[in-house]
Every structure is written in C-alpha cells, then in structure tokens.
Design an enzyme around this catalytic site. Structure first.
Site, PDB file in Angstrom:
ATOM      1  N   ARG A   1      -7.288   2.841   7.098  1.00  0.00           N
ATOM      2  CA  ARG A   1      -7.750   4.079   7.408  1.00  0.00           C
ATOM      3  C   ARG A   1      -8.958   3.730   8.491  1.00  0.00           C
ATOM      4  O   ARG A   1      -9.740   3.019   8.043  1.00  0.00           O
ATOM      5  CB  ARG A   1      -8.020   5.116   6.400  1.00  0.00           C
ATOM      6  CG  ARG A   1      -7.046   5.330   5.685  1.00  0.00           C
ATOM      7  CD  ARG A   1      -7.346   6.237   4.594  1.00  0.00           C
ATOM      8  NE  ARG A   1      -6.586   7.095   3.908  1.00  0.00           N
ATOM      9  CZ  ARG A   1      -6.393   7.042   2.613  1.00  0.00           C
ATOM     10  NH1 ARG A   1      -7.073   6.439   1.583  1.00  0.00           N
ATOM     11  NH2 ARG A   1      -5.389   8.041   2.039  1.00  0.00           N
TER      12      ARG A   1
ATOM     13  N   PRO B   1       4.387  -2.306 -11.773  1.00  0.00           N
ATOM     14  CA  PRO B   1       3.340  -2.261 -10.769  1.00  0.00           C
ATOM     15  C   PRO B   1       1.987  -2.067 -11.214  1.00  0.00           C
ATOM     16  O   PRO B   1       1.608  -0.778 -12.034  1.00  0.00           O
ATOM     17  CB  PRO B   1       4.100  -1.111  -9.787  1.00  0.00           C
ATOM     18  CG  PRO B   1       5.327  -0.976 -10.101  1.00  0.00           C
ATOM     19  CD  PRO B   1       5.395  -1.327 -11.726  1.00  0.00           C
ATOM     20  N   GLU B   2       0.780  -2.512 -10.818  1.00  0.00           N
ATOM     21  CA  GLU B   2      -0.328  -2.286 -10.977  1.00  0.00           C
ATOM     22  C   GLU B   2      -0.830  -0.990 -10.020  1.00  0.00           C
ATOM     23  O   GLU B   2      -0.302  -0.768  -9.167  1.00  0.00           O
ATOM     24  CB  GLU B   2      -1.220  -3.457 -11.054  1.00  0.00           C
ATOM     25  CG  GLU B   2      -1.038  -4.378 -11.966  1.00  0.00           C
ATOM     26  CD  GLU B   2      -1.177  -4.121 -13.647  1.00  0.00           C
ATOM     27  OE1 GLU B   2      -2.346  -3.287 -13.700  1.00  0.00           O
ATOM     28  OE2 GLU B   2      -0.347  -4.289 -14.212  1.00  0.00           O
TER      29      GLU B   2
ATOM     30  N   LYS C   1      -0.712   6.151 -11.241  1.00  0.00           N
ATOM     31  CA  LYS C   1       0.533   5.403 -10.845  1.00  0.00           C
ATOM     32  C   LYS C   1       1.436   6.356 -10.170  1.00  0.00           C
ATOM     33  O   LYS C   1       2.580   5.896  -9.804  1.00  0.00           O
ATOM     34  CB  LYS C   1       1.035   4.849 -11.992  1.00  0.00           C
ATOM     35  CG  LYS C   1      -0.008   3.971 -12.918  1.00  0.00           C
ATOM     36  CD  LYS C   1       0.327   2.364 -13.045  1.00  0.00           C
ATOM     37  CE  LYS C   1      -0.746   1.678 -13.175  1.00  0.00           C
ATOM     38  NZ  LYS C   1      -0.341   0.643 -14.294  1.00  0.00           N
TER      39      LYS C   1
ATOM     40  N   ASN D   1      -9.475  11.289   4.757  1.00  0.00           N
ATOM     41  CA  ASN D   1      -9.933  10.475   5.424  1.00  0.00           C
ATOM     42  C   ASN D   1     -11.005  11.071   6.449  1.00  0.00           C
ATOM     43  O   ASN D   1     -12.290  10.699   6.710  1.00  0.00           O
ATOM     44  CB  ASN D   1      -9.274   9.357   6.053  1.00  0.00           C
ATOM     45  CG  ASN D   1      -9.970   8.394   6.735  1.00  0.00           C
ATOM     46  OD1 ASN D   1     -11.146   7.857   6.050  1.00  0.00           O
ATOM     47  ND2 ASN D   1      -9.749   7.918   7.900  1.00  0.00           N
TER      48      ASN D   1
END
Ligand SMILES: [Zn+2]
Length: 250
Positions: A236, A2-3, A51, A165
């Site tokens: 978000r 997975p990146e 990651k 956020n």
C-alpha cells in the site's frame, strides 16, 4: 494451518489484484451461492479480519472466505496456467481484465451483507459514520496498545471501523504525526479521532475527494509547500509531509 500473516498476505495479494477494478468474471462453486453473480461490480477492498478474508464489493456485499487447514487463494495473469490444484477443488473464481483470483479448497465461502460482517468475524470498533459512533471508546481502543504505531492502530477495525489506507494517510496528516510513531507517544491522540471523523464526514458529503497528501507524492504540501513523501508498505502506498508530520519515517 495458515497463520495470521499468511491470511494477511493472501488478503493483500487479492487486494492488489482486485480492488478498484470491475469484476468481469464471477463463479462461486458452492451450492448455496452457485447462482450469485458479482460481475459488473467493483471490488472495494480485500481485508483480513483475524483468519477471515473479507472481499467487499459494490452494493454492500461481502464475500467471506476462510482458509482453515489447506485452503488457498491464488492470483494468475490472464494467460497463466492455474496450478493451485485440480479443478474440482476450485471453490471460487473472481476476475477482471488483468487478473483472476482462484480460491481452492475453501471450507468457508459465503456471500453476505457487508453490514452483517460482524456476525461472522467478530466485533468491530465504533463505526465512524455509524449511528453508534462513540469517540471516547474509539480513543480508548486506539490507546489500548501504546507501543503500536499510529498507522497500524488506525487500520485495525476493532479499534474504530471505517479507515482504509487513504484515510489513514489523511488522518495522520491532520493530526500532524507520521504513521510510524508509537501511538502512546502522541501528545494529543484525541486529534486522531477528531480528524478521522471530520475527514470521513467531509468525504461522504462531497462527490470528489479533497486529499491533503494521498496520491500527491512529490507535489507541494497544501499547508507548507514541502514536497510530499511517498513509500510503499505492505503493497500500500503511504504519503506524508516530512515537515508538517512529526515522528519516525522508514
Ligand atoms: Zn507540510
């Protein structure tokens, strides 16, 4: 493998499904944490760090997971069939009334103190509410990549730790910039650091948040009366005053 963006998207999906809700289901299928029970705790946020995926829950606990080669988190509705793989590959189940998140083949799954995250995922910037708060270092970190937007730089916990956020929106309002301005273009970037510190300290002291723009889409700006704008970015909500805050908008 997975990146970083896969990890980011996974964390965002988990955040959308779990954050702000009480866990009614908790099942960690690794020997060391098989008896750990997170039910009754609210998930605070799900944050990618490099990651790693950090699921923070009430009570100062973090569920740390890593996808490595072929691990995955899937989110299902209450009546949906789980299709991420055979049952013996399931390592974790976290659920609330509306959603259940299932972690498959996770090579790393551990429960740790949120305060100890740094020991597993690397360095955090100065903690705004911590004893080691250092505004000069925070400012230097923020300005290290001048092309980054103000909003991205504020959320990156390696620059300074503690802004999610909500306080990203509020900090931008007080510093009179939209979140989309390249941070190197800010005329007085130290205002960001001052504003963030002031907001988080005020929030710690008060039981109820006093918010300038967050959650106030369409309502008049507390400073100028212009209706507050809202958009959605990476799942978000982002709020800003189109008159008080200068800079690019989406
Ligand atoms: Zn305004």
């Amino acid at each position: 493998m997975p990146e970083g963006d896969t990890v980011l998207q996974t964390a965002q999906r988990l955040h959308t499904a779990l954050a702000g809700r009480l866990l009614t289901r908790s099942d960690l299928r690794v020997p060391r944490f098989a008896t750990a029970d997170l039910t009754g705790r609210t998930v605070l946020d799900v944050t990618p760090r490099g990651k790693h995926i950090l699921t923070r829950v009430e009570g100062g606990l973090t569920l740390h997971s890593h996808l490595r080669m072929d691990g995955a988190w899937r989110v299902y509705g209450p009546d949906e069939r789980w299709r991420g793989g055979p049952g013996h590959q399931i390592r974790a189940v976290l659920g609330n009334a509306e959603r259940v998140a299932v972690g498959y083949r996770l090579p790393v799954l551990e429960l740790l103190q949120t305060a100890d995250e740094e020991s597993v995922v690397g360095h955090l910037g100065p903690d705004i509410l911590g004893p080691d708060w250092d505004p000069d270092t925070a400012l230097r970190n923020l300005l290290a990549d001048p092309a980054r937007t103000v909003g991205e730089a504020l959320l990156d916990q390696r620059n300074l730790a503690g802004i999610g956020n909500v306080f990203r929106c509020e900090t931008c309002f007080l510093a009179r910039t939209t979140p989309w301005l390249p941070i190197g273009d800010l005329p007085a970037p130290q205002q960001l650091v001052t504003a963030a510190k002031k907001l988080l300290e005020a929030n710690r002291a008060r039981s109820r948040r006093h918010l300038y723009v967050y959650g106030r889409g369409g309502l008049p700006c507390r400073r100028c009366g212009t209706p507050i704008s809202k958009t959605t970015e990476d799942d978000r909500p982002v709020y800003w005053c189109p008159r008080c805050q200068l800079g690019p908008v989406p």
